[in-house]
Design an enzyme around this catalytic site. Structure first.
Site, PDB file in Angstrom:
ATOM      1  N   SER A 103       0.816  -1.211   0.000  1.00 26.65           N
ATOM      2  CA  SER A 103       0.000   0.000   0.000  1.00 26.65           C
ATOM      3  C   SER A 103       0.855   1.268   0.000  1.00 26.65           C
ATOM      4  O   SER A 103       1.640   1.497  -0.905  1.00 26.65           O
ATOM      5  CB  SER A 103      -0.945  -0.042   1.197  1.00 26.65           C
ATOM      6  OG  SER A 103      -1.917   0.965   1.131  1.00 26.65           O
ATOM      7  N   ASP A 246      -2.241   6.382  -3.427  1.00 30.55           N
ATOM      8  CA  ASP A 246      -1.062   5.747  -2.844  1.00 30.55           C
ATOM      9  C   ASP A 246      -0.666   4.562  -3.726  1.00 30.55           C
ATOM     10  O   ASP A 246      -1.227   4.367  -4.809  1.00 30.55           O
ATOM     11  CB  ASP A 246      -1.316   5.329  -1.395  1.00 30.55           C
ATOM     12  CG  ASP A 246      -2.391   4.253  -1.271  1.00 30.55           C
ATOM     13  OD1 ASP A 246      -3.237   4.152  -2.179  1.00 30.55           O
ATOM     14  OD2 ASP A 246      -2.386   3.512  -0.270  1.00 30.55           O
ATOM     15  N   ASP A 248      -1.068   1.328  -3.889  1.00 27.45           N
ATOM     16  CA  ASP A 248      -2.037   0.345  -4.400  1.00 27.45           C
ATOM     17  C   ASP A 248      -3.383   0.978  -4.702  1.00 27.45           C
ATOM     18  O   ASP A 248      -4.343   0.282  -5.005  1.00 27.45           O
ATOM     19  CB  ASP A 248      -2.186  -0.832  -3.437  1.00 27.45           C
ATOM     20  CG  ASP A 248      -2.939  -0.483  -2.161  1.00 27.45           C
ATOM     21  OD1 ASP A 248      -2.931   0.710  -1.774  1.00 27.45           O
ATOM     22  OD2 ASP A 248      -3.513  -1.389  -1.531  1.00 27.45           O
ATOM     23  N   ASP A 250      -5.734   2.395  -2.970  1.00 24.21           N
ATOM     24  CA  ASP A 250      -6.944   2.274  -2.160  1.00 24.21           C
ATOM     25  C   ASP A 250      -7.199   3.558  -1.365  1.00 24.21           C
ATOM     26  O   ASP A 250      -8.144   3.641  -0.595  1.00 24.21           O
ATOM     27  CB  ASP A 250      -6.902   1.047  -1.245  1.00 24.21           C
ATOM     28  CG  ASP A 250      -5.820   1.112  -0.172  1.00 24.21           C
ATOM     29  OD1 ASP A 250      -4.997   2.052  -0.185  1.00 24.21           O
ATOM     30  OD2 ASP A 250      -5.782   0.200   0.680  1.00 24.21           O
TER      31      ASP A 250
END
Length: 453
Positions: A103, A246, A248, A250
């Site tokens: 992440s 960010d 990833d 999410d």
């Protein structure tokens, strides 16, 4: 040895504690748990995606090898955001999904997160069952019962973009974001292709930065944790506003036309009001964590919207939303869940919904976000203390109660014991920064005096 799974899967230093051997073993163990109990003749299927970290290549290869060796047919979708893999898990008739990502963490970290059928996070008990099977001997499939691996390097991402477009009613003939110029910081991460593609397909003029991942530059001084570049680009390009994801994707935070950051609390405020106006906010309720700014809670109260607070962590927000059928929730960090369209936080979806609100109202993002007047906040960490007594020490509790009386409705106090260290976090919000600093310093002193080890 502590529990392997944390609040968001298995995460740590790539090739340190998150090794290829661990990924292989997790693949085997997860297959045994998540693909068990199927009808005879059913071939278990999984979808696997990752972010742009260089370590994701060997971890993905090992994880997929483990799954296939355990009899699972794998659809390898390559680099895609976590919410894209969650969406595909819910639509591709697979038994589970896997995301290889850390992440917003720095490049050297990586992680492995499993998603149950339907694209939702695993319960703790299921994760514990997977962990308990690591390294166990078992009767492995042979001959034609081993799994097959098939790559998908385009169709899956295209399906996800179409899903995102549909969430705001966009298609080839209808471009609801036409006329908007939006700057996008992709964090050199998983949304480097699909993020700009979705916004452009919906009609926006898109200015893109940090969308050239090389395996090592993910989250490096860019993205939602470091919006400075985006702030400058929004102003220089005369964009209507900007969004930053960010690694990833999410998460999503925004920047208004003047270069001011619009955080997750403010975005949630804008979206909650939009949904309420449309009659699409279930139970007129917004789910937030205890770390959301009091300014958001006060704004929602004035708008007739109930706020439900959970512990810090998106999984707790998701649990509360699923348990009671709520439609919107999230965190100040920009991890925002719109449950009508997603089973997890989705930065690109959030950006599209925010853009649609700006376009529909004709207002600037700064004006829409001004509904949430963030109160000054001070956060102090007090280390070397017995955190277990933070909720029971009578003198400390009395000091907190006295501080809350002093602050009144325009302030609050929160004591949060760390999950891993002998540390207590003291958070104070107040009408002025000076007052927040003073109250936080006073309470930190009480914590230190009363709970010192």
């Amino acid at each position: 040895m502590g529990r392997l799974f944390g609040t968001d899967g298995v995460r740590g230093l790539a090739n340190g504690n998150v090794t290829g051997e661990l990924a292989l073993d997790l693949g085997v163990a997860a297959a045994r748990v998540l693909a068990s109990g199927q009808e005879e003749g059913h071939r278990p299927r999984a979808v696997v995606g990752r972010d742009t970290r260089v370590s994701g290549e060997f971890l993905g290869a090992a994880l997929i090898a483990g799954l296939a060796s355990a009899g699972v047919d794998v659809k390898d979708v390559g680099v895609l955001p976590t919410p894209a893999v969650a969406y595909l898990t819910s639509t591709m008739d697979v038994d589970f999904g896997v995301v290889i990502s850390a992440s917003h963490n720095p490049m050297q970290d990586n992680g492995i997160k499993f998603l149950a059928r339907g694209g939702v996070k695993l319960d703790d008990a299921v994760e514990d069952r997977i962990e308990s099977l690591l390294g166990q001997e078992w009767q492995r499939p042979t001959h034609g019962t081993v799994g097959r691996i098939s790559p998908d390097r385009g169709r899956a991402g295209g399906a996800y973009v179409e899903h995102l477009m549909a969430s705001i009613g966009a298609d080839e003939d209808h471009k609801p974001l036409a006329g908007l110029r939006i700057a996008v910081d992709c964090a050199n991460g998983a949304a480097s292709d699909v993020g700009p593609a979705a916004l452009r397909a919906a009609g926006a003029d898109v200015v893109v930065i940090n969308a050239s991942p090389d395996g090592r530059n993910i989250n490096a001084a860019c993205g939602s944790n470091h919006p400075e570049q985006l702030q400058a680009v929004v102003v220089a390009s005369e964009a209507d506003f900007g969004v930053a994801f960010d690694g990833d994707a999410d998460r999503c935070i925004a920047v208004d036309h003047g270069g001011t950051v619009v955080d997750g609390d403010q975005i949630m405020g804008v979206l909650a009001l939009a949904l309420k106006d449309e009659g699409e906010l279930p139970h007129d309720t917004l789910v937030v964590t205890v770390m959301s700014n009091l300014g958001l809670l006060l704004a929602m109260r004035d708008a007739g919207i109930t706020t439900v607070q959970t512990a810090v962590g998106d999984r707790y927000v998701l649990e509360e939303m699923r348990a009671h059928g709520y439609g919107l929730g999230g965190e100040q960090s920009g991890h925002i869940v719109l449950s009508r369209y997603a089973t997890t936080g989705d930065g690109v979806l959030t950006a599209l919904q925010l853009a649609a609100r700006v376009r529909a109202t004709g207002q600037k993002l700064a004006d829409l976000a001004s509904v949430v007047q963030r109160l000054p906040q001070t956060l102090l960490n007090v280390s070397g203390v017995d955190k277990a007594r933070a909720s029971s020490d009578e003198v400390l509790l009395a000091a907190v109660a006295d501080a809350e009386r002093t602050l009144g409705e325009t302030g609050r106090v929160l004591l949060r014991p760390s999950g891993t260290e002998p540390l207590v976090r003291v958070m104070v919000e107040a009408a002025t920064q000076q007052q927040a600093d003073a109250v936080a310093a006073r309470l930190a002193g009480v914590v230190r005096d009363r709970l010192a080890l």
